[in-house]
Motif scaffolding. Sequence first.
Motif, mmCIF file in Angstrom:
data_model
loop_
_atom_site.group_PDB
_atom_site.id
_atom_site.type_symbol
_atom_site.label_atom_id
_atom_site.label_comp_id
_atom_site.label_asym_id
_atom_site.label_seq_id
_atom_site.Cartn_x
_atom_site.Cartn_y
_atom_site.Cartn_z
ATOM 1 N N LEU A 14 0.808 -1.226 0.000
ATOM 2 C CA LEU A 14 0.000 0.000 0.000
ATOM 3 C C LEU A 14 0.838 1.271 0.000
ATOM 4 O O LEU A 14 0.525 2.217 -0.712
ATOM 5 C CB LEU A 14 -0.951 0.008 1.195
ATOM 6 C CG LEU A 14 -2.150 -0.921 1.075
ATOM 7 C CD1 LEU A 14 -3.052 -0.775 2.296
ATOM 8 C CD2 LEU A 14 -2.927 -0.671 -0.183
ATOM 9 N N GLU A 15 1.877 1.319 0.809
ATOM 10 C CA GLU A 15 2.697 2.542 0.860
ATOM 11 C C GLU A 15 3.277 2.878 -0.499
ATOM 12 O O GLU A 15 3.241 4.030 -0.933
ATOM 13 C CB GLU A 15 3.839 2.379 1.873
ATOM 14 C CG GLU A 15 3.494 2.803 3.261
ATOM 15 C CD GLU A 15 4.697 2.699 4.195
ATOM 16 O OE1 GLU A 15 5.848 2.787 3.729
ATOM 17 O OE2 GLU A 15 4.465 2.532 5.394
ATOM 18 N N LEU A 16 3.837 1.882 -1.168
ATOM 19 C CA LEU A 16 4.446 2.124 -2.478
ATOM 20 C C LEU A 16 3.396 2.443 -3.541
ATOM 21 O O LEU A 16 3.633 3.279 -4.417
ATOM 22 C CB LEU A 16 5.285 0.918 -2.898
ATOM 23 C CG LEU A 16 6.479 0.620 -1.996
ATOM 24 C CD1 LEU A 16 7.210 -0.627 -2.467
ATOM 25 C CD2 LEU A 16 7.428 1.797 -1.927
ATOM 26 N N CYS A 17 2.232 1.805 -3.455
ATOM 27 C CA CYS A 17 1.147 2.109 -4.394
ATOM 28 C C CYS A 17 0.652 3.538 -4.210
ATOM 29 O O CYS A 17 0.404 4.251 -5.181
ATOM 30 C CB CYS A 17 -0.005 1.127 -4.218
ATOM 31 S SG CYS A 17 0.363 -0.547 -4.757
ATOM 32 N N GLU A 18 0.509 3.949 -2.961
ATOM 33 C CA GLU A 18 0.058 5.316 -2.699
ATOM 34 C C GLU A 18 1.081 6.328 -3.206
ATOM 35 O O GLU A 18 0.721 7.340 -3.800
ATOM 36 C CB GLU A 18 -0.193 5.522 -1.210
ATOM 37 C CG GLU A 18 -0.730 6.922 -0.919
ATOM 38 C CD GLU A 18 -1.045 7.136 0.551
ATOM 39 O OE1 GLU A 18 -2.090 7.735 0.823
ATOM 40 O OE2 GLU A 18 -0.227 6.711 1.391
ATOM 41 N N LYS A 19 2.355 6.037 -3.021
ATOM 42 C CA LYS A 19 3.399 6.942 -3.515
ATOM 43 C C LYS A 19 3.347 7.029 -5.042
ATOM 44 O O LYS A 19 3.418 8.123 -5.608
ATOM 45 C CB LYS A 19 4.773 6.472 -3.066
ATOM 46 C CG LYS A 19 5.890 7.392 -3.507
ATOM 47 C CD LYS A 19 7.231 6.921 -3.018
ATOM 48 C CE LYS A 19 8.381 7.790 -3.445
ATOM 49 N NZ LYS A 19 8.266 8.558 -4.638
ATOM 50 N N ALA A 20 3.201 5.886 -5.724
ATOM 51 C CA ALA A 20 3.103 5.876 -7.187
ATOM 52 C C ALA A 20 1.883 6.664 -7.648
ATOM 53 O O ALA A 20 1.941 7.420 -8.624
ATOM 54 C CB ALA A 20 3.035 4.440 -7.707
ATOM 55 N N MET A 21 0.763 6.498 -6.936
ATOM 56 C CA MET A 21 -0.466 7.208 -7.270
ATOM 57 C C MET A 21 -0.260 8.722 -7.102
ATOM 58 O O MET A 21 -0.600 9.505 -7.987
ATOM 59 C CB MET A 21 -1.600 6.719 -6.365
ATOM 60 C CG MET A 21 -2.940 7.338 -6.635
ATOM 61 S SD MET A 21 -4.255 6.618 -5.620
ATOM 62 C CE MET A 21 -3.867 7.270 -4.014
ATOM 63 N N ASN A 22 0.327 9.131 -5.990
ATOM 64 C CA ASN A 22 0.561 10.555 -5.747
ATOM 65 C C ASN A 22 1.543 11.146 -6.758
ATOM 66 O O ASN A 22 1.344 12.260 -7.241
ATOM 67 C CB ASN A 22 1.061 10.780 -4.327
ATOM 68 C CG ASN A 22 -0.004 10.539 -3.295
ATOM 69 O OD1 ASN A 22 -1.197 10.624 -3.578
ATOM 70 N ND2 ASN A 22 0.410 10.205 -2.085
ATOM 71 N N ASP A 23 2.585 10.400 -7.093
ATOM 72 C CA ASP A 23 3.553 10.869 -8.093
ATOM 73 C C ASP A 23 2.892 11.043 -9.455
ATOM 74 O O ASP A 23 3.148 12.021 -10.157
ATOM 75 C CB ASP A 23 4.729 9.900 -8.209
ATOM 76 C CG ASP A 23 5.621 9.898 -6.982
ATOM 77 O OD1 ASP A 23 5.483 10.819 -6.126
ATOM 78 O OD2 ASP A 23 6.454 8.982 -6.871
ATOM 79 N N ALA A 24 2.036 10.105 -9.827
ATOM 80 C CA ALA A 24 1.357 10.175 -11.123
ATOM 81 C C ALA A 24 0.420 11.381 -11.188
ATOM 82 O O ALA A 24 0.372 12.079 -12.200
ATOM 83 C CB ALA A 24 0.575 8.898 -11.388
#
Length: 77
Positions: free
Chosen positions: A54-64
């Motif tokens: 989840l942490e890495l997915c949220e970071k990828a989502m925020n970066d996108a």
Amino acid sequence: MKITSAWVPQRAAADGLGVSERTLLRWRSAGLLKPGEHFRRKFPATNSPLLYQLELCEKAMNDAFARDHRTLELAGV
């Protein structure tokens, strides 16, 4: 839902990120979520359930979403 660093099932990941399971599929297909980093199979079989970080997915989502909206279609290019 509090985000942790544990691998969680797809439904819990979708709930934790506030998106649908279909959206997770679209992000995987677009290359926004990368295998082994953001998601993996529970077992080596191709029909095994997916687990997400989840942490890495949220970071990828925020970066996108921080990128220019005109370039989001090029995420997988």
